[in-house]
Scaffold this motif. Structure first.
Motif, PDB file in Angstrom:
ATOM      1  N   SER A 581     115.230 -22.027  -0.579  1.00  0.00           N
ATOM      2  CA  SER A 581     114.558 -23.340   0.187  1.00  0.00           C
ATOM      3  C   SER A 581     114.994 -24.367  -0.223  1.00  0.00           C
ATOM      4  N   GLU A 582     115.609 -25.510  -0.018  1.00  0.00           N
ATOM      5  CA  GLU A 582     116.502 -26.829  -1.048  1.00  0.00           C
ATOM      6  C   GLU A 582     116.162 -28.049  -0.242  1.00  0.00           C
ATOM      7  N   TYR A 583     115.355 -28.890  -0.303  1.00  0.00           N
ATOM      8  CA  TYR A 583     115.821 -30.633   0.637  1.00  0.00           C
ATOM      9  C   TYR A 583     115.664 -29.526   1.790  1.00  0.00           C
ATOM     10  N   ASN A 584     114.301 -28.912   2.543  1.00  0.00           N
ATOM     11  CA  ASN A 584     113.884 -28.431   4.082  1.00  0.00           C
ATOM     12  C   ASN A 584     115.386 -27.794   4.552  1.00  0.00           C
ATOM     13  N   PHE A 585     116.308 -27.570   3.761  1.00  0.00           N
ATOM     14  CA  PHE A 585     117.363 -26.404   3.996  1.00  0.00           C
ATOM     15  C   PHE A 585     116.844 -24.664   3.861  1.00  0.00           C
ATOM     16  N   THR A 586     117.495 -23.810   4.709  1.00  0.00           N
ATOM     17  CA  THR A 586     117.038 -22.287   3.958  1.00  0.00           C
ATOM     18  C   THR A 586     118.072 -21.717   4.225  1.00  0.00           C
ATOM     19  N   SER A 587     118.405 -21.164   2.631  1.00  0.00           N
ATOM     20  CA  SER A 587     119.866 -20.615   2.541  1.00  0.00           C
ATOM     21  C   SER A 587     119.242 -18.994   2.100  1.00  0.00           C
ATOM     22  N   THR A 588     120.736 -17.926   3.152  1.00  0.00           N
ATOM     23  CA  THR A 588     119.970 -16.641   2.444  1.00  0.00           C
ATOM     24  C   THR A 588     121.217 -16.334   2.567  1.00  0.00           C
ATOM     25  N   ASN A 589     121.131 -15.230   1.365  1.00  0.00           N
ATOM     26  CA  ASN A 589     122.411 -13.656   0.611  1.00  0.00           C
ATOM     27  C   ASN A 589     122.482 -12.740   2.102  1.00  0.00           C
ATOM     28  N   ILE A 590     123.562 -13.310   2.566  1.00  0.00           N
ATOM     29  CA  ILE A 590     124.293 -12.539   3.618  1.00  0.00           C
ATOM     30  C   ILE A 590     124.593 -11.000   2.976  1.00  0.00           C
ATOM     31  N   ASN A 591     124.438 -10.231   1.837  1.00  0.00           N
ATOM     32  CA  ASN A 591     125.455  -9.278   1.383  1.00  0.00           C
ATOM     33  C   ASN A 591     124.094  -8.278   1.455  1.00  0.00           C
ATOM     34  N   SER A 592     123.326  -9.013   1.809  1.00  0.00           N
ATOM     35  CA  SER A 592     122.065  -7.575   1.895  1.00  0.00           C
ATOM     36  C   SER A 592     121.300  -7.873   3.027  1.00  0.00           C
ATOM     37  N   GLU A 593     121.437  -5.972   4.022  1.00  0.00           N
ATOM     38  CA  GLU A 593     120.748  -6.102   5.375  1.00  0.00           C
ATOM     39  C   GLU A 593     119.255  -6.226   5.501  1.00  0.00           C
ATOM     40  N   TRP A 594     118.660  -5.570   6.253  1.00  0.00           N
ATOM     41  CA  TRP A 594     116.964  -5.111   6.452  1.00  0.00           C
ATOM     42  C   TRP A 594     117.034  -4.531   7.519  1.00  0.00           C
ATOM     43  N   PHE A 595     116.015  -3.942   8.073  1.00  0.00           N
ATOM     44  CA  PHE A 595     115.669  -3.091   9.076  1.00  0.00           C
ATOM     45  C   PHE A 595     117.211  -2.356   9.611  1.00  0.00           C
ATOM     46  N   GLU A 596     117.294  -1.858   9.035  1.00  0.00           N
ATOM     47  CA  GLU A 596     118.773  -1.112   9.354  1.00  0.00           C
ATOM     48  C   GLU A 596     118.672  -0.444  10.675  1.00  0.00           C
ATOM     49  N   ASP A 597     117.038   0.144  10.655  1.00  0.00           N
ATOM     50  CA  ASP A 597     116.840   1.179  11.750  1.00  0.00           C
ATOM     51  C   ASP A 597     115.782   0.624  12.667  1.00  0.00           C
ATOM     52  N   GLU A 598     116.350  -0.818  12.771  1.00  0.00           N
ATOM     53  CA  GLU A 598     115.473  -1.306  14.361  1.00  0.00           C
ATOM     54  C   GLU A 598     116.996  -2.114  14.426  1.00  0.00           C
ATOM     55  N   PRO A 599     117.913  -2.172  15.092  1.00  0.00           N
ATOM     56  CA  PRO A 599     119.175  -3.281  15.544  1.00  0.00           C
ATOM     57  C   PRO A 599     118.766  -3.865  16.150  1.00  0.00           C
ATOM     58  N   PHE A 600     117.978  -3.391  18.013  1.00  0.00           N
ATOM     59  CA  PHE A 600     118.037  -4.261  18.335  1.00  0.00           C
ATOM     60  C   PHE A 600     117.194  -5.246  18.883  1.00  0.00           C
ATOM     61  N   VAL A 601     117.141  -6.392  19.952  1.00  0.00           N
ATOM     62  CA  VAL A 601     116.373  -6.984  20.759  1.00  0.00           C
ATOM     63  C   VAL A 601     116.764  -7.569  22.404  1.00  0.00           C
ATOM     64  N   LEU A 602     115.647  -7.340  22.329  1.00  0.00           N
ATOM     65  CA  LEU A 602     115.898  -8.312  23.499  1.00  0.00           C
ATOM     66  C   LEU A 602     117.043  -9.749  23.567  1.00  0.00           C
ATOM     67  N   ALA A 603     117.799 -10.452  24.771  1.00  0.00           N
ATOM     68  CA  ALA A 603     118.954 -10.725  24.935  1.00  0.00           C
ATOM     69  C   ALA A 603     117.927 -12.259  24.726  1.00  0.00           C
ATOM     70  N   ASN A 604     116.841 -12.514  25.527  1.00  0.00           N
ATOM     71  CA  ASN A 604     115.429 -13.787  25.542  1.00  0.00           C
ATOM     72  C   ASN A 604     114.846 -13.293  24.571  1.00  0.00           C
ATOM     73  N   GLN A 605     115.149 -12.787  23.030  1.00  0.00           N
ATOM     74  CA  GLN A 605     113.693 -13.421  22.608  1.00  0.00           C
ATOM     75  C   GLN A 605     114.854 -14.245  21.681  1.00  0.00           C
ATOM     76  N   VAL A 606     115.499 -14.444  21.223  1.00  0.00           N
ATOM     77  CA  VAL A 606     116.753 -14.980  20.141  1.00  0.00           C
ATOM     78  C   VAL A 606     116.526 -15.559  20.406  1.00  0.00           C
ATOM     79  N   SER A 607     117.189 -16.912  19.242  1.00  0.00           N
ATOM     80  CA  SER A 607     117.585 -18.586  19.136  1.00  0.00           C
ATOM     81  C   SER A 607     119.195 -18.230  18.611  1.00  0.00           C
ATOM     82  N   LEU A 608     119.331 -19.347  18.540  1.00  0.00           N
ATOM     83  CA  LEU A 608     120.416 -19.504  18.607  1.00  0.00           C
ATOM     84  C   LEU A 608     120.678 -20.380  17.477  1.00  0.00           C
ATOM     85  N   VAL A 609     121.654 -19.707  16.061  1.00  0.00           N
ATOM     86  CA  VAL A 609     121.001 -20.849  14.594  1.00  0.00           C
ATOM     87  C   VAL A 609     122.622 -20.084  14.488  1.00  0.00           C
ATOM     88  N   PHE A 610     123.220 -21.733  13.706  1.00  0.00           N
ATOM     89  CA  PHE A 610     124.470 -21.445  12.878  1.00  0.00           C
ATOM     90  C   PHE A 610     124.434 -21.376  11.244  1.00  0.00           C
TER      91      PHE A 610
END
Length: 736
Positions: A581-610
């Motif tokens: 985090s820098e200047y109140n912004f969060t940056s993440t590395n998209i090359n590394s994945e996490w919880f590959e065995d738990e990919p599912f989530v209900l549609a009403n549990q997520v919020s939109l980001v870009f």
């Protein structure tokens, strides 16, 4: 019916027309009035001197590098309504109208009476005839929309060196020389040529090209903002055609991210403070204590701007920032007082104009026709009208199937091309467990099963429950179904009998009016709706999980029940080498994945980001993205518990159970730092820019005092012309 005027809402030029206070000249600020801090520079009036708002013993008051003086003045005092009325007693009352004979006669009468006006008040507005008008603390609003746009244009034009919009011109450097400040930025003469040192707040040609490529690559969620990439001309290297909302997004979202790799920390800090100031001011929930902090913090921001940018940068729009937090304390949310809705309605009215010689008549005729059609449409049935038209992104079409289980009643509608897939046994088991574990009505059964496992002395309860609960729950519901019947039991039986092996996939879905797409679909579009964010528990702490949507599944149960699931890839955010985090912004590395065995989530549990490209990290690694959260205007969130014990200072009865929208002001952290370490204002590794020798030589020959006197005389002429203004404002003036 009785009505009262709370305040007026308009842009800054109209502020002067409606209020009767001239918004031009040395006293252009309608809040500071006669105590406005301003002075003349080459070709314009400069509104500096914000150190007067600091505490009396602040060290910056003694620093002469701001404007060449030591600041000893106190903040300007805001006049009361009665004091303003006393001033208006001496203002000449001109007759209304635009008749040339009347205007000429009024001027002759003023001349014969030897009329003199030493204030910026040009006439007494008709609003002062209202008995309560002098008692109001806020009569006319400063429009945040236009102030933000003008500030954004000045900042972007100066940093990116846009011709005609940059404030860092040769005249601006001569202003520094006239004030004898910041000698590092003074013009330099080498032989018979003049050179301009490259300031630390400007970008090089290569950096400007990279910044424009960053703007060109931006994709916003559907309905969030206009496609700003269309305003970038890569061939000519220009940003053009930016509307007010484009500047709103550019200043609050894109500038702090896009400029981080190029500007010095001293400049970058003040740009981020400026961005977060407007972001916090425009929040959907405002707290008095936050506005008090903004009142103090904006003074520090303006002072730091004065120590970096040239005096030509500081027009009256920059100065008006200092009064915005006070107006927010007096009148409330900015969204109720800015010009976006008004400008949008004026845009509709201007479309009615077919005969430009008679704009008022065209607008009146078109408005009456529209109102008549709307009235008639109330009695039309069986066809689409403005009263029964569906939403742009409806989450359901037709009649929704009702169920006693909330997981079968999710406000979700898939769309796009439908494909069928056959689930494997592992996928079916995984999906079934996730649905059972996330259905609130099944919580008593999960607790009962957990207690049963504890009584059996099982140690790894979580894993055993995950493997055995589905079968245990199915057997239990079968036994209950033999003795109990009804709708509730039917729904429990449907979810217990497990889902079908056959599922459907889609390219998108609507959830609560919000559009979600798969990543493969968005790659062909100019919008970005595949980023998701989920808050979940990890190692006993609530963590933020960011990911993308790969597939959208619709799984089927008995009695036509359906559940929408999102199959996602989650980015690994565990560790500083994967997220920072820098200047109140969060940056993440998209090359590394996490919880590959738990990919599912209900549609009403997520919020939109870009996601935006992190060009600071992209120089070494292309796999870094900056996460931007999005809160839609039509979605309301009601907190279930107080947020950090926050209670409004003015109204202690307000608690956190009240609905709020989008970001809260206390969710946006702004650190107004008053330390200044770096005093170098130029780029040492970039060669000076050669200037037009002939033009600069002529500028140096001009006596600055003579120019100031000439400008004052021209201002007096302009102010006399303001007396020609009428009390009435016609629609034709607005259209022109």
């Amino acid at each position: 019916m009785r009505a009262a005027i709370l305040w007026t809402i308009h842009d800054f030029p109209t502020y002067g027309t409606v209020s009767g206070y001239s918004t031009q000249g040395y006293k252009a600020c309608p809040v500071c009035e006669d105590d406005t801090s301003s002075f003349r520079i080459r070709g314009k009036t400069c509104f500096m001197g914000h150190r007067r708002y600091l505490c009396p013993n602040h060290q910056w008051r003694n620093d002469m590098e701001y404007d060449g003086t030591i600041e000893r003045r106190s903040p300007p005092r805001i006049l009361t309504g009665d004091e303003i009325l006393d001033k208006l007693k001496g203002v000449w009352k001109c007759r209304a109208g635009k008749n040339d004979k009347i205007i000429k006669d009024d001027k002759q009468q003023m001349k014969d009476a030897c009329y003199e006006n030493n204030t910026n008040w040009r006439r007494k507005s008709i609003f002062w005839e209202l008995e309560y008008w002098p008692k109001l603390k806020l009569r006319h609003n400063l429009d945040v929309m236009h102030i933000e746009k003008n500030i954004c244009d000045s900042v972007v034009g100066t940093i990116v060196s846009i011709d005609g919009k940059s404030k860092d011109t040769e005249k601006a450097r001569l202003d520094l020389q006239d004030l004898n400040i910041r000698k590092q930025l003074h013009m330099k003469k080498k032989g018979n040529k003049w050179f301009k040192p490259v300031a630390c707040y400007t970008l090089s040609v290569k950096e400007r090209q990279e910044f424009r490529m960053f703007i060109k690559s931006v994709k916003f969620p559907d309905g969030y903002a206009a496609n700003i990439s269309r305003n970038v001309n890569m061939k000519d290297g220009k940003l053009f055609g930016l509307k007010s909302h484009d500047c709103h997004i550019l200043l609050q979202r894109l500038l702090p991210i896009g400029l981080r790799p190029y500007l010095k920390k001293k400049v970058m800090d003040v740009i981020v403070e400026l961005s977060l100031f407007f972001k916090k001011l425009c929040a959907r929930t405002l707290y008095v204590k936050d506005l008090k902090e903004l009142e103090k913090g904006v003074v520090l921001t303006l002072c730091k701007l004065e120590s970096i940018f040239p005096p030509a940068f500081f027009d009256v729009m920059i100065h008006l920032m200092v009064h915005l937090p006070l107006e927010a304390k007096l009148a409330g949310l900015v969204q109720m007082r800015w010009m976006y809705s008004i400008e949008r309605e004026l845009g509709h009215l201007k479309k009615y104009v077919k005969n430009k010689a008679r704009p008022e008549g065209s607008i009146a005729e078109g408005y009456i026709i529209t109102e008549a059609l709307n009235f008639c449409s109330m009695y039309l049935h069986g066809m689409e009208t403005c009263f029964n038209r569906s939403e742009r992104n409806p989450d359901y079409l037709g009649i929704r199937k009702q169920s006693t289980l909330s997981i079968f009643n999710m406000p979700t509608r898939p769309f796009g091309r439908q494909s069928s897939i056959t689930l494997t046994q592992d996928q079916r088991t995984q999906v079934q467990w996730y649905i059972l574990n996330n259905c609130p009505e099944l919580e008593p059964y999960l607790t009962e099963h957990r207690l049963f496992l504890q009584s059996q002395g099982i140690l790894d309860i979580n894993q055993v429950q995950k493997n055995e609960f589905s079968t245990w729950f199915e057997n239990k519901i079968k036994k209950m179904n033999e003795t109990i019947s009804g709708k509730a039991q039917e729904d429990l039986y449907a979810i217990a009998m497990q889902l079908s092996f056959l599922a459907c996939t889609y390219a998108g879905c609507m959830v609560n009016g919000v559009r979600y797409h798969t990543k493969s679909r968005d790659e062909r579009l100019l919008t970005q709706n595949y980023g998701v964010h989920v808050e979940a528990e990890y190692d006993g702490n609530i963590c933020d999980f960011y990911g993308i949507i790969n597939e959208i599944w619709e799984v089927h149960y008995l009695y036509l029940n359906k559940v929408i699931l999102l199959k996602c890839s989650w980015y690994n955010t565990n560790g500083s080498d994967r997220m920072y985090s820098e200047y109140n912004f969060t940056s993440t590395n998209i090359n590394s994945e996490w919880f590959e065995d738990e990919p599912f989530v209900l549609a009403n549990q997520v919020s939109l980001v870009f996601y935006l490209d992190d060009i600071k990290k992209s120089k070494d690694n292309k796999d870094w993205k900056v996460v931007q959260k999005v809160n839609h205007h039509h979605i309301w969130d009601i907190p279930s518990k107080p947020m950090d014990g926050e209670v409004d200072d003015e109204d202690p009865t307000i608690n956190s159970s009240e609905a709020y929208q989008e970001e809260s002001s206390n969710d946006i952290g702004v650190n107004f730092d008053s330390t200044t370490n770096d005093t170098n204002l130029i780029w040492d590794d970039i060669e000076d820019i050669e200037c037009d020798n002939h033009q600069l030589f002529n500028e140096l020959q001009i006596n600055h005092n003579d120019q100031v006197q000439s400008d004052i005389n021209s201002d007096d002429t302009d102010e006399e012309a303001l007396l020609d203004d009428s009390e009435d404002i016609t629609l034709s003036d607005k259209i022109d």
